[in-house]
Design a protein around this motif. Structure first.
Motif, PDB file in Angstrom:
ATOM      1  N   ILE A 110       0.849  -1.205   0.000  1.00 20.55           N
ATOM      2  CA  ILE A 110       0.000   0.000   0.000  1.00 20.55           C
ATOM      3  C   ILE A 110       0.879   1.249   0.000  1.00 20.55           C
ATOM      4  N   ARG A 111       1.869   1.253   0.867  1.00 20.17           N
ATOM      5  CA  ARG A 111       2.720   2.453   0.979  1.00 20.17           C
ATOM      6  C   ARG A 111       3.505   2.741  -0.293  1.00 20.17           C
ATOM      7  N   THR A 112       3.896   1.671  -1.004  1.00 19.16           N
ATOM      8  CA  THR A 112       4.627   1.872  -2.262  1.00 19.16           C
ATOM      9  C   THR A 112       3.713   2.471  -3.319  1.00 19.16           C
ATOM     10  N   LEU A 113       2.487   1.948  -3.386  1.00 23.42           N
ATOM     11  CA  LEU A 113       1.590   2.380  -4.461  1.00 23.42           C
ATOM     12  C   LEU A 113       0.751   3.598  -4.084  1.00 23.42           C
TER      13      LEU A 113
ATOM     14  N   ASP B  91       0.112   8.268   0.265  1.00 18.99           N
ATOM     15  CA  ASP B  91      -0.708   9.164   1.094  1.00 18.99           C
ATOM     16  C   ASP B  91      -1.903   8.466   1.745  1.00 18.99           C
ATOM     17  N   ALA B  92      -2.056   7.170   1.531  1.00 19.82           N
ATOM     18  CA  ALA B  92      -3.258   6.487   2.027  1.00 19.82           C
ATOM     19  C   ALA B  92      -3.339   6.486   3.550  1.00 19.82           C
ATOM     20  N   PHE B  93      -4.550   6.616   4.056  1.00 15.81           N
ATOM     21  CA  PHE B  93      -4.809   6.426   5.484  1.00 15.81           C
ATOM     22  C   PHE B  93      -4.928   4.920   5.705  1.00 15.81           C
ATOM     23  N   ILE B  94      -4.213   4.413   6.710  1.00 16.95           N
ATOM     24  CA  ILE B  94      -4.329   2.980   7.027  1.00 16.95           C
ATOM     25  C   ILE B  94      -4.694   2.841   8.505  1.00 16.95           C
ATOM     26  N   GLY B  95      -5.935   2.459   8.774  1.00 13.03           N
ATOM     27  CA  GLY B  95      -6.400   2.201  10.142  1.00 13.03           C
ATOM     28  C   GLY B  95      -6.281   0.706  10.418  1.00 13.03           C
TER      29      GLY B  95
END
Ligand code: SF4
Length: 427
Positions: free
Chosen positions: A287-290, A293-297
């Protein structure tokens, strides 16, 4: 009971799924002529949708039921939801409760009320949960700018600490066609954002020859809806295809909610979770690579039976290193009928409390670090109808809660906002 002209109030406890189901129940009563009122107003009928995820949730359910009966002794009180399915007889013993409806029957509240006869001895109405095969679609349209759309119900996973499979039954879902049609229909009423909800959302399609990935692809073509989010997805069902797809989608927001539950492989085994922590870390890295800026809860349970201090410390260290935005921390709760009760070692309450506190502190640090990255950056915010104390609030695409002075022209609008510390709200 003649329903037309009666007033009803609705109280929802628990998760977003309950929220969408209460809306569906409310719409069925409104179609029968029942007027919706606020729970603080006088009402003829109260529908209380309960939760059973922890013993605290059940206690809260009982308190709410008693309070409603105390303040409204002449009202019809209907109790539905997971607590109602699991402990129907216990709820019927509360004096003043008129109807208790289980997992399937709750969608027939209108029918039960119509044929309600106060002279009859009241019985709880619930089915054998494991025989329940049909899916009842629910959608929270009409309540907010954002709509919670139930696409799946039930769970076949049987994690050792969880009662949800006993309260909601086998995994089952809507069809892609039903979900797409519902999305298009709520769009005509002004809804701009849909949150896909379920008990085990990623398990969508069990028994219908469809799957969750295909659902996302179909929804991405629904141009009438500007934003979609996935409420929560099990890590083993969050495939790389899904992450890649969200990274390239305009409509699916960069926002993930993934239950980890423990950062210790030993505890994950005790919990009967279906992945090792290494798989979880891989998902976060992808997720962090692609989507940087995503929020990850991330959901975590503290103080599970069998969680030794060494296991907890190992879990804590693992979670500390994950590049995530926030933790949702739950103290382990003893649940009648679960496999976890066979594990002998219990974490004492004070120790459990300390573990919860440590994780909450870690969560706060992670959230502050995440927010700090966006100060001075501009993101699109969907402002909601709900506003309190002269303020209006909404979420950025990547789930940062923004609050500013109330301005009616912002309601249900997606507008770019440059983020400052003063605008950061509490969700
Ligand atoms: S995946 Fe596990 S925790 Fe989640 S609902 Fe199913 S049994 Fe409960």
């Amino acid at each position: 009971m003649i329903l037309s002209g009666k007033k009803a109030a609705y109280i929802t406890l628990g998760c977003k799924l309950n929220f969408s189901e209460t809306s569906t129940i409310r719409h069925s009563l409104e179609n029968a002529g029942v007027i919706t009122v606020n729970e603080k107003e006088e009402a003829d009928i109260f529908v209380i949708n309960t939760c059973s995820v922890t013993d605290v949730a059940e206690r809260k359910g009982r308190q709410v039921i008693r309070k409603i009966i105390h303040h409204n002794p002449d009202a019809y009180v209907v109790v539905v939801g997971c607590y109602a399915q699991l402990r129907a007889k216990e709820i019927m013993q509360i004096e003043g409760v008129n109807l208790v409806l289980g997992a399937h029957e709750k969608f027939k509240v209108e029918e039960y009320l119509r044929f309600y006869d106060a002279r009859q001895q009241q019985e709880p109405h619930s089915c054998d949960i494991f025989k329940l095969g049909n899916f009842d679609l629910a959608c929270s349209f009409g309540d907010r700018t954002r709509c919670f759309l139930k696409i799946q119900d039930g769970c076949d996973y049987f994690c050792s600490y969880c009662t949800i499979p006993y309260a909601r039954g086998k995994s089952r879902s809507a069809t892609i066609r039903q979900v797409v049609e519902t999305a298009k229909s709520v769009a005509t009423k002004g809804v701009k954002e849909i949150i896909l909800t379920g008990v085990n959302t990623g398990d969508f399609g069990r028994g219908t020859q469809e799957n969750f990935f295909e659902l996302l692809q179909a929804l991405d073509k629904v141009e009438e809806i500007e934003r979609f989010r996935i409420s929560s997805i099990e890590p083993n069902l969050l495939t790389d295809d899904i992450i890649h797809f969200i990274a390239n989608s305009v409509r699916f927001m960069p926002h993930f909610h993934i239950p980890l539950q423990s950062g210790s492989n030993e505890v994950l085994r005790l919990m009967k979770r279906r992945y090792p922590r290494e798989l979880f870390a891989e998902k976060i890295n992808t997720i962090r690579t692609l989507l940087p800026d995503a929020f990850i809860g991330v959901d975590v349970i503290a103080g599970m039976r069998g969680e030794t201090l060494a296991y907890f410390e190992d879990a804590f260290s693992f979670i500390s290193k994950l590049d995530i935005s926030r933790l949702h921390v739950f103290p382990y709760s003893e649940r009648q009928g679960t496999k976890a009760l066979e594990i002998k070692e219990i974490v004492p309450p004070t120790e459990k409390h300390q573990r919860v506190e440590a994780l909450l502190k870690l969560s706060e640090q992670k959230l502050n670090q995440f927010y700090a990255r966006f100060i001075g950056k501009t993101r699109n915010v969907l402002f909601e109808e709900h506003h309190a104390q002269g303020m209006i609030g909404g979420f950025t695409d990547n789930y940062i809660r923004i609050e500013k002075e109330f301005d009616a022209s912002l309601i249900n609008q997606i507008v770019p906002v440059t983020i400052t510390p003063e605008l950061l709200g509490k969700d």
